[in-house]
Design a protein around this motif. Structure first.
Motif, mmCIF file in Angstrom:
data_model
loop_
_atom_site.group_PDB
_atom_site.id
_atom_site.type_symbol
_atom_site.label_atom_id
_atom_site.label_comp_id
_atom_site.label_asym_id
_atom_site.label_seq_id
_atom_site.Cartn_x
_atom_site.Cartn_y
_atom_site.Cartn_z
ATOM 1 N N MET A 21 0.828 -1.210 0.000
ATOM 2 C CA MET A 21 0.000 0.000 0.000
ATOM 3 C C MET A 21 0.862 1.259 0.000
ATOM 4 N N LEU A 22 1.956 1.218 0.729
ATOM 5 C CA LEU A 22 2.856 2.361 0.768
ATOM 6 C C LEU A 22 3.548 2.553 -0.579
ATOM 7 N N GLN A 23 4.007 1.475 -1.171
ATOM 8 C CA GLN A 23 4.669 1.552 -2.478
ATOM 9 C C GLN A 23 3.758 2.154 -3.535
ATOM 10 N N MET A 24 2.471 1.789 -3.485
ATOM 11 C CA MET A 24 1.538 2.221 -4.524
ATOM 12 C C MET A 24 1.191 3.706 -4.442
ATOM 13 N N LEU A 61 4.458 11.690 -3.430
ATOM 14 C CA LEU A 61 3.444 10.655 -3.313
ATOM 15 C C LEU A 61 2.055 11.218 -3.562
ATOM 16 N N ALA A 62 1.163 10.345 -4.027
ATOM 17 C CA ALA A 62 -0.208 10.778 -4.323
ATOM 18 C C ALA A 62 -1.127 9.563 -4.283
ATOM 19 N N CYS A 63 -2.384 9.826 -4.032
ATOM 20 C CA CYS A 63 -3.396 8.771 -4.067
ATOM 21 C C CYS A 63 -4.337 9.046 -5.229
ATOM 22 N N SER A 80 -2.222 6.321 5.685
ATOM 23 C CA SER A 80 -3.591 5.817 5.771
ATOM 24 C C SER A 80 -4.593 6.931 5.510
ATOM 25 N N ALA A 81 -4.244 8.171 5.888
ATOM 26 C CA ALA A 81 -5.126 9.308 5.593
ATOM 27 C C ALA A 81 -5.196 9.553 4.091
ATOM 28 N N MET A 82 -4.062 9.470 3.394
ATOM 29 C CA MET A 82 -4.071 9.647 1.945
ATOM 30 C C MET A 82 -4.958 8.609 1.273
ATOM 31 N N LEU A 83 -4.935 7.382 1.790
ATOM 32 C CA LEU A 83 -5.707 6.292 1.204
ATOM 33 C C LEU A 83 -7.166 6.294 1.661
ATOM 34 N N GLY A 84 -7.478 7.131 2.644
ATOM 35 C CA GLY A 84 -8.832 7.148 3.181
ATOM 36 C C GLY A 84 -9.146 5.893 3.973
ATOM 37 N N LEU A 85 -8.129 5.330 4.628
ATOM 38 C CA LEU A 85 -8.290 4.063 5.346
ATOM 39 C C LEU A 85 -7.920 4.201 6.819
ATOM 40 N N GLU A 86 -8.195 5.349 7.387
ATOM 41 C CA GLU A 86 -7.839 5.558 8.788
ATOM 42 C C GLU A 86 -8.582 4.580 9.702
ATOM 43 N N GLN A 87 -7.900 4.137 10.724
ATOM 44 C CA GLN A 87 -8.499 3.286 11.757
ATOM 45 C C GLN A 87 -8.477 4.038 13.085
ATOM 46 N N GLY A 88 -9.586 4.037 13.763
ATOM 47 C CA GLY A 88 -9.616 4.647 15.085
ATOM 48 C C GLY A 88 -8.857 3.790 16.080
#
Length: 295
Positions: A58-61, A199-201, A243-251
């Motif tokens: 995920m980081l590489q992408m 980097l970009a999403c 994770s914020a860039m990917l919109g996949l934040e976990q609480g």
């Protein structure tokens, strides 16, 4: 029968499923690193390596050119399990294989990289053997492996050992053609900070994330729930900004729940790979099996 099925399914995720490497021969060959290395120590736990590998992908992408190369030249979207196995074989083979097997794997990957060329959607040319791109892919990978090792196996790993790991494992990056590879925790942190502006999403990044989350690689349907947990653990391992860039934040609550689930599953996974590449390499060196910490 149940135990045999679990073992087969877990080993089916690893590079051992591809065959082609005898980790027990030739006797006494230490490979590129040897049993006293930090690389053998960090890469020796299947659970943390699986979680780290997911985070690394995920980081590489998030790098547009790394993403373009995978998108244009890989069947990753159709064959995630195959990609996982091939990546696993390269990592285990270069870490635990004989020197000859490690060099063969490196030469093969270099040959593949020479053929991967193209242009990103914005027209920027890319090449898989670009030294700077290779450095990014390497750092995203090994920093994720180490982060997973610290979270799921040995949070007390001394800082000097962490630095030794980065220093040792840079050998693989250099053999693949990378340059200016960071070789300590401080250098890795500074490098990632410098890279963030590149980097970009994109829609493609989100599509790969969606595929991973909706169809995680698994040998069978029954193993898919475990794969989903490991996928969430990989997300939880990402830096907050990623994770914020990917919109996949976990609480915090969800992250703790995922970590507890991984710790519950880990003993079964570790049992299933008790005859994995690291154990076979130790036999090659005439050493007894080393018990992993249970955390």
């Amino acid at each position: 029968m149940i135990r045999e099925r679990i073992e087969a399914q877990v080993l089916g995720l690893t590079g051992l499923a591809l065959g082609g490497i005898d980790f027990e021969q030739p006797a006494g060959d230490p490979g590129l690193f040897g049993p006293d290395s930090a690389a053998w120590r960090v890469h020796g736990d299947f659970t943390s390596m699986l979680v780290g590998g997911i985070a690394a992908l995920m980081l590489q992408m998030l790098h547009p050119l790394a993403l373009a190369g995978v998108w244009d030249h890989s069947n990753f979207r159709q064959d995630m399990l195959g990609r996982l196995r091939r990546t696993g074989q390269f990592i285990s083979g270069t870490t635990y294989g004989s020197a000859a097997d490690a060099e063969r794997l490196i030469a093969r990957v270099r040959g593949i990289h020479e053929q991967v060329r193209g242009a990103a959607p914005d027209g920027t040319p890319y090449a898989a053997d670009d030294p700077d791109l290779l450095t990014w892919v390497h750092v995203a990978e090994v920093s994720s492996f180490l982060a997973a090792h610290l979270r799921y196996l040995d949070p007390g790993l001394p800082g000097a050992e962490q630095d030794r790991y980065y220093d040792e494992i840079s050998l693989i990056a250099y053999r693949l053609g990378a340059r200016a590879v960071p070789r300590s925790r401080a250098e890795v942190a500074a490098y990632i900070a410098r890279m963030r502006s590149q980097l970009a999403c994109s829609d493609r990044t989100r599509e790969i994330s969606r595929i991973l989350l909706d169809h995680p690689p698994a040998v069978s349907v029954t193993a898919r729930p475990v794969s989903r947990i490991m996928m969430q653990a990989g997300i939880g391992l990402l830096p907050d900004w990623a994770s914020a860039m990917l919109g996949l934040e976990q609480g915090p609550w969800r992250r703790r729940a995922v970590e507890r689930s991984v710790h519950a599953i880990a003993p079964v996974l570790r049992w299933a790979v008790r005859n994995g590449s690291a154990h076979r390499a130790r036999r090659r060196m005439g050493l007894p099996a080393r018990a992993q910490a249970r955390i």
